[in-house]
Motif scaffolding. Sequence first.
Motif, PDB file in Angstrom:
ATOM      1  N   ALA A 230     -22.924  41.319 -20.621  1.00 35.22           N
ATOM      2  CA  ALA A 230     -23.913  40.399 -21.188  1.00 35.22           C
ATOM      3  C   ALA A 230     -25.265  41.098 -21.219  1.00 35.22           C
ATOM      4  CB  ALA A 230     -23.987  39.126 -20.356  1.00 35.22           C
ATOM      5  N   TYR A 231     -26.052  40.787 -22.242  1.00 33.29           N
ATOM      6  CA  TYR A 231     -27.400  41.341 -22.330  1.00 33.29           C
ATOM      7  C   TYR A 231     -28.314  40.312 -22.979  1.00 33.29           C
ATOM      8  CZ  TYR A 231     -26.383  42.167 -27.298  1.00 33.29           C
ATOM      9  OH  TYR A 231     -26.065  42.000 -28.627  1.00 33.29           O
ATOM     10  N   GLY A 232     -29.598  40.486 -22.807  1.00 35.23           N
ATOM     11  CA  GLY A 232     -30.544  39.539 -23.353  1.00 35.23           C
ATOM     12  C   GLY A 232     -31.940  40.116 -23.394  1.00 35.23           C
ATOM     13  N   PRO A 233     -32.907  39.339 -23.901  1.00 29.20           N
ATOM     14  CA  PRO A 233     -34.300  39.806 -23.934  1.00 29.20           C
ATOM     15  C   PRO A 233     -34.823  40.013 -22.525  1.00 29.20           C
ATOM     16  CG  PRO A 233     -33.973  37.857 -25.308  1.00 29.20           C
ATOM     17  CD  PRO A 233     -32.744  38.024 -24.488  1.00 29.20           C
ATOM     18  N   PRO A 234     -35.789  40.910 -22.355  1.00 33.18           N
ATOM     19  CA  PRO A 234     -36.391  41.099 -21.026  1.00 33.18           C
ATOM     20  C   PRO A 234     -37.002  39.803 -20.518  1.00 33.18           C
ATOM     21  CG  PRO A 234     -37.130  42.784 -22.575  1.00 33.18           C
ATOM     22  CD  PRO A 234     -36.386  41.769 -23.365  1.00 33.18           C
ATOM     23  N   THR A 235     -36.901  39.554 -19.228  1.00 31.52           N
ATOM     24  CA  THR A 235     -37.475  38.339 -18.658  1.00 31.52           C
ATOM     25  C   THR A 235     -38.772  38.666 -17.944  1.00 31.52           C
ATOM     26  OG1 THR A 235     -36.138  38.700 -16.662  1.00 31.52           O
ATOM     27  CG2 THR A 235     -35.237  37.274 -18.357  1.00 31.52           C
TER      28      THR A 235
ATOM     29  N   TRP B 238     -31.834  34.461 -29.246  1.00 26.49           N
ATOM     30  CA  TRP B 238     -30.733  35.385 -28.999  1.00 26.49           C
ATOM     31  C   TRP B 238     -31.276  36.812 -29.029  1.00 26.49           C
ATOM     32  CZ3 TRP B 238     -26.221  33.885 -27.173  1.00 26.49           C
ATOM     33  CH2 TRP B 238     -25.778  32.593 -27.426  1.00 26.49           C
ATOM     34  N   PRO B 239     -30.670  37.734 -28.302  1.00 23.99           N
ATOM     35  CA  PRO B 239     -31.221  39.088 -28.199  1.00 23.99           C
ATOM     36  C   PRO B 239     -31.106  39.886 -29.495  1.00 23.99           C
ATOM     37  CG  PRO B 239     -29.129  38.939 -27.032  1.00 23.99           C
ATOM     38  CD  PRO B 239     -29.499  37.543 -27.426  1.00 23.99           C
ATOM     39  N   ALA B 240     -31.994  40.880 -29.594  1.00 23.41           N
ATOM     40  CA  ALA B 240     -32.015  41.817 -30.708  1.00 23.41           C
ATOM     41  C   ALA B 240     -31.384  43.140 -30.287  1.00 23.41           C
ATOM     42  CB  ALA B 240     -33.453  42.045 -31.167  1.00 23.41           C
ATOM     43  N   LEU B 241     -31.190  44.028 -31.254  1.00 22.85           N
ATOM     44  CA  LEU B 241     -30.597  45.324 -30.945  1.00 22.85           C
ATOM     45  C   LEU B 241     -31.462  46.111 -29.963  1.00 22.85           C
ATOM     46  CD1 LEU B 241     -28.251  47.281 -31.574  1.00 22.85           C
ATOM     47  CD2 LEU B 241     -29.681  48.251 -33.386  1.00 22.85           C
ATOM     48  N   THR B 242     -32.778  45.984 -30.077  1.00 25.06           N
ATOM     49  CA  THR B 242     -33.667  46.714 -29.174  1.00 25.06           C
ATOM     50  C   THR B 242     -33.635  46.167 -27.757  1.00 25.06           C
ATOM     51  OG1 THR B 242     -35.478  45.350 -30.038  1.00 25.06           O
ATOM     52  CG2 THR B 242     -35.240  47.572 -30.939  1.00 25.06           C
ATOM     53  N   ASP B 243     -33.158  44.936 -27.565  1.00 19.69           N
ATOM     54  CA  ASP B 243     -32.947  44.426 -26.212  1.00 19.69           C
ATOM     55  C   ASP B 243     -31.742  45.102 -25.569  1.00 19.69           C
ATOM     56  OD1 ASP B 243     -35.049  42.506 -26.333  1.00 19.69           O
ATOM     57  OD2 ASP B 243     -33.758  41.216 -27.538  1.00 19.69           O
ATOM     58  N   LEU B 244     -30.770  45.457 -26.397  1.00 17.16           N
ATOM     59  CA  LEU B 244     -29.569  46.126 -25.899  1.00 17.16           C
ATOM     60  C   LEU B 244     -29.806  47.620 -25.721  1.00 17.16           C
ATOM     61  CD1 LEU B 244     -26.531  46.087 -25.219  1.00 17.16           C
ATOM     62  CD2 LEU B 244     -26.064  46.243 -27.683  1.00 17.16           C
ATOM     63  N   PHE B 245     -30.460  48.227 -26.690  1.00 17.32           N
ATOM     64  CA  PHE B 245     -30.762  49.656 -26.658  1.00 17.32           C
ATOM     65  C   PHE B 245     -32.258  49.842 -26.882  1.00 17.32           C
ATOM     66  CE2 PHE B 245     -26.364  49.498 -28.477  1.00 17.32           C
ATOM     67  CZ  PHE B 245     -25.709  50.078 -27.392  1.00 17.32           C
ATOM     68  N   PRO B 246     -33.066  49.744 -25.818  1.00 18.03           N
ATOM     69  CA  PRO B 246     -34.525  49.883 -25.983  1.00 18.03           C
ATOM     70  C   PRO B 246     -34.927  51.208 -26.602  1.00 18.03           C
ATOM     71  CG  PRO B 246     -33.978  49.008 -23.817  1.00 18.03           C
ATOM     72  CD  PRO B 246     -32.686  49.448 -24.430  1.00 18.03           C
TER      73      PRO B 246
ATOM     74  N   PRO C 178     -19.319  33.713 -31.478  1.00 11.54           N
ATOM     75  CA  PRO C 178     -19.690  35.083 -31.847  1.00 11.54           C
ATOM     76  C   PRO C 178     -20.077  35.916 -30.617  1.00 11.54           C
ATOM     77  CG  PRO C 178     -20.807  33.468 -33.248  1.00 11.54           C
ATOM     78  CD  PRO C 178     -20.186  32.715 -32.115  1.00 11.54           C
ATOM     79  N   LEU C 179     -20.055  37.214 -30.787  1.00  6.86           N
ATOM     80  CA  LEU C 179     -20.418  38.139 -29.707  1.00  6.86           C
ATOM     81  C   LEU C 179     -21.933  38.275 -29.597  1.00  6.86           C
ATOM     82  CD1 LEU C 179     -17.769  40.976 -30.186  1.00  6.86           C
ATOM     83  CD2 LEU C 179     -18.076  39.582 -28.128  1.00  6.86           C
ATOM     84  N   ARG C 180     -22.626  37.155 -29.554  1.00 11.71           N
ATOM     85  CA  ARG C 180     -24.077  37.175 -29.395  1.00 11.71           C
ATOM     86  C   ARG C 180     -24.413  37.290 -27.915  1.00 11.71           C
ATOM     87  NH1 ARG C 180     -26.050  32.082 -32.966  1.00 11.71           N
ATOM     88  NH2 ARG C 180     -24.567  31.034 -31.591  1.00 11.71           N
ATOM     89  N   GLY C 181     -25.280  38.238 -27.583  1.00 12.88           N
ATOM     90  CA  GLY C 181     -25.617  38.455 -26.182  1.00 12.88           C
ATOM     91  C   GLY C 181     -24.474  39.052 -25.388  1.00 12.88           C
ATOM     92  N   ARG C 182     -23.461  39.547 -26.088  1.00 15.14           N
ATOM     93  CA  ARG C 182     -22.313  40.158 -25.429  1.00 15.14           C
ATOM     94  C   ARG C 182     -21.963  41.458 -26.154  1.00 15.14           C
ATOM     95  NH1 ARG C 182     -17.373  36.707 -25.654  1.00 15.14           N
ATOM     96  NH2 ARG C 182     -18.182  35.892 -27.640  1.00 15.14           N
TER      97      ARG C 182
END
Length: 247
Positions: A242-247, A175-183, A223-227
């Motif tokens: 939606a957001y997630g880790p860089p691919t 699941w994404p981290a805060l830095t994935d949402l706000f680099p 939960p609001l994971r990845g959202r």
Amino acid sequence: MTFSPEEVERYARHLVLADVGGAGQQRLRRARVLVVGAGGLGSPVIAYLAAAGVGTIRVADDDTVALSNLQRQVLHGTPDLGRAKVESAADAVTRLNPDVVVEPRAVRLTEANAAGLIAGSDVVADGSDNAATRLAVADAAERARVPLVSAAVSMFSGHVTTLTPHEARPDGTRWPALTDLFPTQGAAEDECAVLGILGVVTGVIGTLQANEVLKLLLGIGEPLRGRLLMFDARDARFEEIAYGPPT
């Protein structure tokens, strides 16, 4: 552990509620939550968790109550001016639900003390007012493998999300981290003091945070994971991305 007659009456609407009931209320009573910040967001988070019967709430905040806080920080009142916010918050919780244990920590969460503040918590709710603290909370929660409900507000809007980067999605990716949402995040202190904030926005977002915490503790819903759930007060509009880790 059984409920006293007073607890049965206090939590009557939970006890008859599907997906909560007696078992869920027991989980809430055993739960430990760290709330970072006892201000605009922390006020509704702390109040609703206490009302719900969360057994132990640790509150970390190094600030004192100022007159300009009272436009939105509804856990405090005019007689609390000059008091430590954690002390004022503890008194407010005792008035609301004396069965809840409050652990006041009159400190600012930093990289150095974050692990100790989070230790033993089942969930962390971050209502801090600056990017540096939000990043420190997120990093420490990930290291401790503790779910984090993170939120922020500014002017007429706010957002909330739930972070569990220590857990895997059904497809095996994390699941994404805060830095994935706000680099990158600015280091500005207390954006509300600079840009202003409509008081009710903190109530809306803080209540959504409390809802996410209760869902995690009870194991219900999604939960609001990845959202990222965003609220615009001027248009009374919610949006989700939606957001997630860089691919």
